[in-house]
Design an enzyme around this catalytic site. Structure first.
Site, PDB file in Angstrom:
ATOM      1  N   SER A  42      47.701  21.821 -45.411  1.00 30.68           N
ATOM      2  CA  SER A  42      48.229  23.102 -44.929  1.00 30.68           C
ATOM      3  C   SER A  42      47.674  24.292 -45.708  1.00 30.68           C
ATOM      4  CB  SER A  42      49.762  23.080 -45.075  1.00 30.68           C
ATOM      5  OG  SER A  42      50.284  24.389 -45.101  1.00 30.68           O
ATOM      6  N   GLY A  43      47.184  25.289 -44.982  1.00 30.02           N
ATOM      7  CA  GLY A  43      46.735  26.518 -45.656  1.00 30.02           C
ATOM      8  C   GLY A  43      47.881  27.217 -46.349  1.00 30.02           C
ATOM      9  N   LEU A  44      49.032  27.230 -45.678  1.00 30.17           N
ATOM     10  CA  LEU A  44      50.202  27.893 -46.264  1.00 30.17           C
ATOM     11  C   LEU A  44      50.608  27.233 -47.578  1.00 30.17           C
ATOM     12  CD1 LEU A  44      52.684  29.757 -46.272  1.00 30.17           C
ATOM     13  CD2 LEU A  44      53.816  28.113 -44.754  1.00 30.17           C
ATOM     14  N   ASP A  54      49.084  33.407 -48.081  1.00 29.41           N
ATOM     15  CA  ASP A  54      48.347  32.721 -47.012  1.00 29.41           C
ATOM     16  C   ASP A  54      47.488  33.746 -46.264  1.00 29.41           C
ATOM     17  OD1 ASP A  54      47.497  30.780 -45.261  1.00 29.41           O
ATOM     18  OD2 ASP A  54      49.371  30.676 -44.127  1.00 29.41           O
ATOM     19  N   ASP A  81      43.630  22.384 -42.525  1.00 26.29           N
ATOM     20  CA  ASP A  81      43.867  23.692 -41.921  1.00 26.29           C
ATOM     21  C   ASP A  81      42.823  24.639 -42.509  1.00 26.29           C
ATOM     22  OD1 ASP A  81      44.779  26.162 -41.191  1.00 26.29           O
ATOM     23  OD2 ASP A  81      46.692  26.024 -42.273  1.00 26.29           O
ATOM     24  N   ASP A  83      41.950  27.562 -41.463  1.00 28.00           N
ATOM     25  CA  ASP A  83      42.190  28.957 -41.067  1.00 28.00           C
ATOM     26  C   ASP A  83      41.202  29.374 -39.965  1.00 28.00           C
ATOM     27  OD1 ASP A  83      44.293  29.027 -42.824  1.00 28.00           O
ATOM     28  OD2 ASP A  83      43.165  29.951 -44.441  1.00 28.00           O
ATOM     29  N   GLU A 110      41.518  28.398 -36.262  1.00 32.18           N
ATOM     30  CA  GLU A 110      42.389  29.205 -35.387  1.00 32.18           C
ATOM     31  C   GLU A 110      41.677  30.479 -34.952  1.00 32.18           C
ATOM     32  OE1 GLU A 110      45.293  29.326 -38.563  1.00 32.18           O
ATOM     33  OE2 GLU A 110      45.148  31.512 -38.682  1.00 32.18           O
ATOM     34  N   LYS A 116      42.875  35.942 -42.542  1.00 32.72           N
ATOM     35  CA  LYS A 116      44.022  35.678 -41.655  1.00 32.72           C
ATOM     36  C   LYS A 116      45.344  36.006 -42.340  1.00 32.72           C
ATOM     37  CE  LYS A 116      46.455  32.530 -42.102  1.00 32.72           C
ATOM     38  NZ  LYS A 116      46.461  31.104 -41.766  1.00 32.72           N
ATOM     39  N   ASN A 118      49.478  34.527 -42.127  1.00 31.68           N
ATOM     40  CA  ASN A 118      50.286  33.421 -41.598  1.00 31.68           C
ATOM     41  C   ASN A 118      50.915  33.843 -40.265  1.00 31.68           C
ATOM     42  OD1 ASN A 118      53.115  31.915 -41.400  1.00 31.68           O
ATOM     43  ND2 ASN A 118      51.672  30.632 -42.511  1.00 31.68           N
ATOM     44  N   SER A 119      50.973  32.896 -39.341  1.00 29.76           N
ATOM     45  CA  SER A 119      51.430  33.187 -37.976  1.00 29.76           C
ATOM     46  C   SER A 119      52.877  33.661 -37.913  1.00 29.76           C
ATOM     47  CB  SER A 119      51.281  31.935 -37.109  1.00 29.76           C
ATOM     48  OG  SER A 119      49.948  31.528 -37.085  1.00 29.76           O
ATOM     49  N   ARG A 154      42.785  25.920 -32.591  1.00 30.82           N
ATOM     50  CA  ARG A 154      44.170  26.411 -32.571  1.00 30.82           C
ATOM     51  C   ARG A 154      44.246  27.732 -31.819  1.00 30.82           C
ATOM     52  NH1 ARG A 154      47.694  27.040 -38.046  1.00 30.82           N
ATOM     53  NH2 ARG A 154      48.747  29.000 -37.611  1.00 30.82           N
ATOM     54  N   HIS A 185      50.205  26.959 -30.733  1.00 27.14           N
ATOM     55  CA  HIS A 185      51.204  27.355 -31.729  1.00 27.14           C
ATOM     56  C   HIS A 185      52.195  28.347 -31.123  1.00 27.14           C
ATOM     57  CE1 HIS A 185      52.888  27.174 -35.567  1.00 27.14           C
ATOM     58  NE2 HIS A 185      52.170  28.052 -36.230  1.00 27.14           N
TER      59      HIS A 185
HETATM   60  C1  SPV Z   1      49.919  26.021 -42.208  1.00 22.87           C
HETATM   61  O1  SPV Z   1      50.646  25.061 -42.517  1.00 22.87           O
HETATM   62  O2  SPV Z   1      49.251  26.651 -43.022  1.00 22.87           O
HETATM   63  C2  SPV Z   1      49.839  26.438 -40.816  1.00 22.87           C
HETATM   64  C3  SPV Z   1      50.965  26.259 -39.945  1.00 22.87           C
HETATM   65  O3  SPV Z   1      48.836  27.019 -40.447  1.00 22.87           O
HETATM   66  S1  SPV Z   1      51.802  27.759 -39.883  1.00 22.87           S
HETATM   67  O4  SPV Z   1      52.315  28.055 -41.206  1.00 22.87           O
HETATM   68  O5  SPV Z   1      52.861  27.523 -38.914  1.00 22.87           O
HETATM   69  O6  SPV Z   1      50.928  28.806 -39.413  1.00 22.87           O
HETATM   70 MG    MG Z   2      47.726  27.765 -41.913  1.00 20.05          MG
END
Ligand code: SPV
Ligand code: MG
Length: 316
Positions: A42-44, A54, A81, A83, A110, A116, A118-119, A154, A185
């Site tokens: 996970s990027g986060l 993130d 991930d 990004d 994505e 980026k 975070n979404s 994504r 997503h």
């Molecule tokens: C992550 O886990 O870094 C993701 C999922 O990209 S989210 O945090 O939902 O964007």
């Molecule tokens: Mg991410």
């Protein structure tokens, strides 16, 4: 079986499959030991574990270093991930080569802009140009040397508020560019958006979801909708943060570690997860007896995890 092939089989499995987040070597090993067939890098949570945001504050080579540790200690595939791919099509090509060298089975990119966000932060994030993003996918597929390395595309159109039609249009463009799967997503608290997408998508290629915000949805609904892969995206990090905060406060307030000892992992569990027993065995094989460390009986008794590299299949 190669990690790439394992991951491709997960995507193409007739059942809904599940992968769990990890953010370093020890959490990756814990995911594997829990029985998961794959890991979400996970990027986060990798950013969070490094104490940064993130927002691509960790450089792509720093992420690569972390994922290399994760890959080295596990035998199940990692979906990284990645990004936006950390740049344009050319950066994506280099990234794919570096991931393959580290036996990372797959990457997810994505359709947002670098750097980026975070979404789940803010509204109406700008999206990438569809054709430009499709070019990144094509570049990745053209450069991979292992035919089973997977690229998950994504779609952030629902996150950005562009609606179902735009999400479908983008997903179709990315599928035609060669994506092995589409991650759709959504950040609303109900699964409605992703289920509507799945109904229209008609399984044109495997669908991946991240139900962080619609967490109350029974898993059967994802199975009924034909979702291929569910990513539990951040739960080990969130579990660790809560527990670390609580334990840190207690040790601070009590000026003692006495009351927490029974509630935390024993030190020998860290040794086990680090595979200390394998090193002991290797010393017996490779070091003259006079140079070996005195026996640590407890470690020697543990059955070692496989030697480094022993279970990690070459991707070439
Ligand atoms: C992550 O886990 O870094 C993701 C999922 O990209 S989210 O945090 O939902 O964007
Ligand atoms: Mg991410």
């Amino acid at each position: 079986m190669r990690k790439t092939t394992q991951f491709k089989q997960l995507l193409q499995s007739p059942r809904t499959e599940f992968i769990l987040e990890a953010h370093n070597g020890i959490s990756a090993r814990i995911v594997e030991e829990a029985g998961f067939k794959g890991i979400w890098g996970s990027g986060l949570t990798i950013s969070a574990s490094l104490g940064v945001r993130d927002n691509n504050e960790a450089s792509w080579t720093q992420v690569l270093d972390v994922v290399e540790f994760m890959s080295d200690v596990t035998s199940i595939p990692i979906l990284l991930d990645a990004d936006t791919g950390y740049g344009n099509f050319n950066n994506v090509r280099r990234l794919v080569r570096k991931l393959e060298q580290r036996h990372v089975a797959a990457m997810c990119i994505e359709d947002k802009l670098f750097p980026k966000t975070n979404s789940f932060i803010g509204e109406q994030q700008p999206l990438a140009d569809v054709e430009e993003f499709a070019g990144k996918i094509k570049a990745a597929k053209d450069v991979q040397s292992d035919p089973d390395f997977c690229v998950v595309a994504r779609v952030e159109a629902l996150i950005a508020g562009w609606g179902l039609g735009e999400a479908l249009r983008r997903a179709d463009a990315y599928r035609r560019a060669g994506a092995d799967a589409i991650l759709i997503h959504s950040k609303i608290a109900e699964p409605d958006e992703v289920l509507a997408f799945a109904a229209e998508w008609q399984n044109e290629c495997p669908l991946v979801i991240v139900p962080t915000m619609y967490h109350q949805t029974p898993t059967e609904r994802f199975e009924e909708a034909g979702i291929s892969l569910v990513i539990w995206a951040n739960h080990l990090m969130r579990a660790a943060v809560l527990r670390m905060q609580e334990i840190a406060r207690r040790i601070h307030d009590k000026r003692s570690i006495a009351s927490v000892e029974g509630e935390i992992a024993p030190v020998r569990e860290l040794f086990r997860l680090q595979n200390a027993a394998e090193l002991k065995e290797a010393e017996a094989r490779y070091l003259p007896a006079r140079l070996q460390r005195p026996d640590v009986a407890e470690i020697a008794q543990q059955s070692p995890l496989p030697a480094p590299g022993a279970t990690v299949q070459s991707t070439s």
